[in-house]
Motif scaffolding. Structure first.
Motif, PDB file in Angstrom:
ATOM      1  N   PHE A  38       8.593  27.170  62.577  1.00 42.79           N
ATOM      2  CA  PHE A  38       8.715  26.149  61.470  1.00 42.79           C
ATOM      3  C   PHE A  38      10.183  26.377  60.706  1.00 42.79           C
ATOM      4  CE2 PHE A  38       7.695  29.835  58.583  1.00 42.79           C
ATOM      5  CZ  PHE A  38       8.579  29.538  57.406  1.00 42.79           C
ATOM      6  N   SER A  39      10.581  25.075  60.009  1.00 49.35           N
ATOM      7  CA  SER A  39      12.028  25.118  59.448  1.00 49.35           C
ATOM      8  C   SER A  39      11.727  24.431  58.107  1.00 49.35           C
ATOM      9  CB  SER A  39      12.712  24.036  60.396  1.00 49.35           C
ATOM     10  OG  SER A  39      12.211  22.708  60.474  1.00 49.35           O
ATOM     11  N   ARG A  40      12.915  24.762  57.285  1.00 46.59           N
ATOM     12  CA  ARG A  40      12.972  24.438  55.901  1.00 46.59           C
ATOM     13  C   ARG A  40      14.253  23.625  55.836  1.00 46.59           C
ATOM     14  NH1 ARG A  40      11.121  29.939  53.366  1.00 46.59           N
ATOM     15  NH2 ARG A  40       8.857  29.740  53.368  1.00 46.59           N
ATOM     16  N   THR A  41      14.205  22.332  55.255  1.00 52.07           N
ATOM     17  CA  THR A  41      15.427  21.743  54.965  1.00 52.07           C
ATOM     18  C   THR A  41      15.681  21.368  53.610  1.00 52.07           C
ATOM     19  OG1 THR A  41      15.132  20.761  57.216  1.00 52.07           O
ATOM     20  CG2 THR A  41      16.697  19.623  55.602  1.00 52.07           C
ATOM     21  N   LYS A  42      16.953  21.462  52.973  1.00 53.51           N
ATOM     22  CA  LYS A  42      17.059  21.185  51.572  1.00 53.51           C
ATOM     23  C   LYS A  42      17.079  19.773  51.326  1.00 53.51           C
ATOM     24  CE  LYS A  42      20.911  24.443  50.510  1.00 53.51           C
ATOM     25  NZ  LYS A  42      22.150  24.645  50.125  1.00 53.51           N
ATOM     26  N   SER A  43      16.224  19.535  50.270  1.00 52.97           N
ATOM     27  CA  SER A  43      16.133  17.975  49.706  1.00 52.97           C
ATOM     28  C   SER A  43      17.458  17.320  49.506  1.00 52.97           C
ATOM     29  CB  SER A  43      15.063  18.031  48.838  1.00 52.97           C
ATOM     30  OG  SER A  43      15.235  18.772  47.657  1.00 52.97           O
ATOM     31  N   ASP A  44      18.261  18.467  48.857  1.00 50.73           N
ATOM     32  CA  ASP A  44      19.666  18.040  48.383  1.00 50.73           C
ATOM     33  C   ASP A  44      20.510  19.003  48.533  1.00 50.73           C
ATOM     34  OD1 ASP A  44      21.967  17.176  47.287  1.00 50.73           O
ATOM     35  OD2 ASP A  44      20.952  17.003  45.017  1.00 50.73           O
ATOM     36  N   PRO A  45      21.512  18.880  49.810  1.00 48.95           N
ATOM     37  CA  PRO A  45      22.486  19.608  50.181  1.00 48.95           C
ATOM     38  C   PRO A  45      23.402  20.109  49.193  1.00 48.95           C
ATOM     39  CG  PRO A  45      22.050  17.798  51.799  1.00 48.95           C
ATOM     40  CD  PRO A  45      21.522  17.539  50.483  1.00 48.95           C
ATOM     41  N   ALA A  46      23.542  19.478  48.179  1.00 46.81           N
ATOM     42  CA  ALA A  46      24.542  19.910  47.171  1.00 46.81           C
ATOM     43  C   ALA A  46      24.167  20.901  46.276  1.00 46.81           C
ATOM     44  CB  ALA A  46      24.860  18.509  46.294  1.00 46.81           C
ATOM     45  N   LYS A  47      22.603  21.111  46.345  1.00 46.39           N
ATOM     46  CA  LYS A  47      21.947  22.358  45.540  1.00 46.39           C
ATOM     47  C   LYS A  47      21.684  23.541  46.116  1.00 46.39           C
ATOM     48  CE  LYS A  47      19.802  18.564  42.415  1.00 46.39           C
ATOM     49  NZ  LYS A  47      18.533  18.076  41.785  1.00 46.39           N
ATOM     50  N   ALA A 101      12.016  29.548  48.768  1.00 46.58           N
ATOM     51  CA  ALA A 101      12.439  29.381  50.027  1.00 46.58           C
ATOM     52  C   ALA A 101      13.370  30.239  50.641  1.00 46.58           C
ATOM     53  CB  ALA A 101      12.953  27.642  50.461  1.00 46.58           C
ATOM     54  N   ARG A 102      14.050  30.966  49.869  1.00 46.39           N
ATOM     55  CA  ARG A 102      15.050  31.753  50.453  1.00 46.39           C
ATOM     56  C   ARG A 102      14.537  32.982  51.164  1.00 46.39           C
ATOM     57  NH1 ARG A 102      18.218  33.075  44.854  1.00 46.39           N
ATOM     58  NH2 ARG A 102      19.143  34.572  46.009  1.00 46.39           N
ATOM     59  N   PRO A 103      15.260  33.395  52.319  1.00 43.59           N
ATOM     60  CA  PRO A 103      14.712  34.546  52.874  1.00 43.59           C
ATOM     61  C   PRO A 103      14.984  35.988  52.346  1.00 43.59           C
ATOM     62  CG  PRO A 103      16.809  33.719  53.952  1.00 43.59           C
ATOM     63  CD  PRO A 103      16.313  32.522  52.831  1.00 43.59           C
ATOM     64  N   VAL A 104      14.477  37.013  52.720  1.00 44.89           N
ATOM     65  CA  VAL A 104      14.904  38.318  52.166  1.00 44.89           C
ATOM     66  C   VAL A 104      15.886  38.911  53.181  1.00 44.89           C
ATOM     67  CG1 VAL A 104      14.090  40.725  51.731  1.00 44.89           C
ATOM     68  CG2 VAL A 104      12.589  38.662  50.860  1.00 44.89           C
ATOM     69  N   ARG A 105      16.905  39.426  52.759  1.00 46.45           N
ATOM     70  CA  ARG A 105      17.921  40.116  53.512  1.00 46.45           C
ATOM     71  C   ARG A 105      17.596  41.840  53.255  1.00 46.45           C
ATOM     72  NH1 ARG A 105      22.659  42.672  51.802  1.00 46.45           N
ATOM     73  NH2 ARG A 105      24.290  43.064  53.437  1.00 46.45           N
ATOM     74  N   ILE A 106      17.288  42.265  54.170  1.00 52.67           N
ATOM     75  CA  ILE A 106      17.251  43.708  54.223  1.00 52.67           C
ATOM     76  C   ILE A 106      18.406  44.362  55.015  1.00 52.67           C
ATOM     77  CG2 ILE A 106      15.681  45.858  54.937  1.00 52.67           C
ATOM     78  CD1 ILE A 106      13.110  44.042  55.229  1.00 52.67           C
ATOM     79  N   ALA A 107      19.440  44.932  54.226  1.00 52.73           N
ATOM     80  CA  ALA A 107      20.419  45.238  54.726  1.00 52.73           C
ATOM     81  C   ALA A 107      20.547  46.393  55.712  1.00 52.73           C
ATOM     82  CB  ALA A 107      21.490  45.473  53.592  1.00 52.73           C
ATOM     83  N   ARG A 108      21.511  46.548  56.609  1.00 51.80           N
ATOM     84  CA  ARG A 108      21.488  47.480  57.554  1.00 51.80           C
ATOM     85  C   ARG A 108      21.281  48.829  56.955  1.00 51.80           C
ATOM     86  NH1 ARG A 108      26.645  48.841  61.601  1.00 51.80           N
ATOM     87  NH2 ARG A 108      25.972  50.791  62.427  1.00 51.80           N
TER      88      ARG A 108
END
Length: 267
Positions: free
Chosen positions: A102-111, A117-124
């Protein structure tokens, strides 16, 4: 010491994981201190508290580009196909049954992206030395296996080594998930992460799954206890469907504190 299962350390058995869960349950708080984790039809989890600023909302998937361990080495998730064999924690080498997306798209690219909607980043190295061995990006509800427990990534956010990624460089986010015949744990960037438990309509290729496999068994259960801070957890096994005593939120607190201490030592 963190009990992170890696391909080189060998697979834990279901019995070992259940024993750890029952041990934690015996030391847990009373059930009245818990709130129920409810699985919603849209693949999101309600009532999810967290360690940091994240939450366990959103479908459970890997961001495009995530490298998955296969019998033939690591490959990007978007390059995998049905039938590929993957090392798993509980079932040895298992074949991919289906790959959802599935995909997510910004409703307003400027925002900026909305928080949910943001993914979690698990650092190395965030979970253990070389685990993951590269930054890992998953949706907030995607569970990672730590100390025999499945914990949604959003519940592990600590603001340093585990964060909500701004993803400002992307106007669209594409996600993938792997379905095996039953729930299990695979390795993504070297970190033990759950496979897809149930297929739902949020997947853009949901119709493809229905056409090939028909309606999914709604009785399928987690391969290990799944817990979040301040909510109830149940141990369910495929064979016996055992429900454990409730696991206390202290277990997640202990894991969160340990990961926080690890973050301080590697930053």
């Amino acid at each position: 010491m963190s009990e992170i299962t890696t391909p080189s350390s060998g697979a834990h058995t279901r019995r070992a994981v259940i024993s750890r869960g029952l041990g934690a349950a015996a030391a847990g708080v009373a059930a009245s201190a818990m709130t129920t984790r409810s699985a919603r039809a849209d693949g999101k989890s309600s009532g999810a508290a967290n360690i940091g600023s994240g939450n366990a909302a959103a479908g459970n998937c890997f961001l495009k580009g995530t490298r998955i361990s296969t019998a033939a080495g690591e490959r990007r998730i978007e390059d995998l196909v049905v039938g590929d064999l993957l090392p798993t924690v509980f079932g040895g080498l298992r074949a991919i049954q289906w790959i959802g997306r599935f995909s997510r798209t910004k409703s307003d690219p400027a925002k900026p992206w909305v928080k949910s909607a943001r993914p979690v980043r698990i650092a190395r190295d965030a979970l253990a030395p070389n685990v993951p061995h590269a930054d890992l990006y998953v949706t907030q509800g995607h569970a990672v296996l730590i100390d025999g427990l499945l914990i949604p990534a959003g519940n592990l956010v600590n603001g340093t080594t585990i964060t909500l990624d701004a993803a400002d460089e992307h106007d669209a986010l594409e996600f993938f998930h792997i379905k095996l015949e039953s729930h299990d744990v695979i390795y993504a960037e070297g970190a033990p992460c759950e496979t897809l438990l149930r297929v739902d309509e949020t997947m853009s290729n949901f119709a493809d799954y229905l056409r090939k496999h028909g309606e999914q068994d709604t009785q399928e259960v987690h391969c290990a206890p799944i817990v979040g801070h301040g909510r109830r957890s149940a141990i369910m096994t495929k064979a016996r469907r055992l429900v454990s005593p409730w696991l206390g939120p202290q277990k997640v607190d202990v894991i969160g504190a340990r990961l926080g201490s690890r973050a301080a030592s590697i930053l």
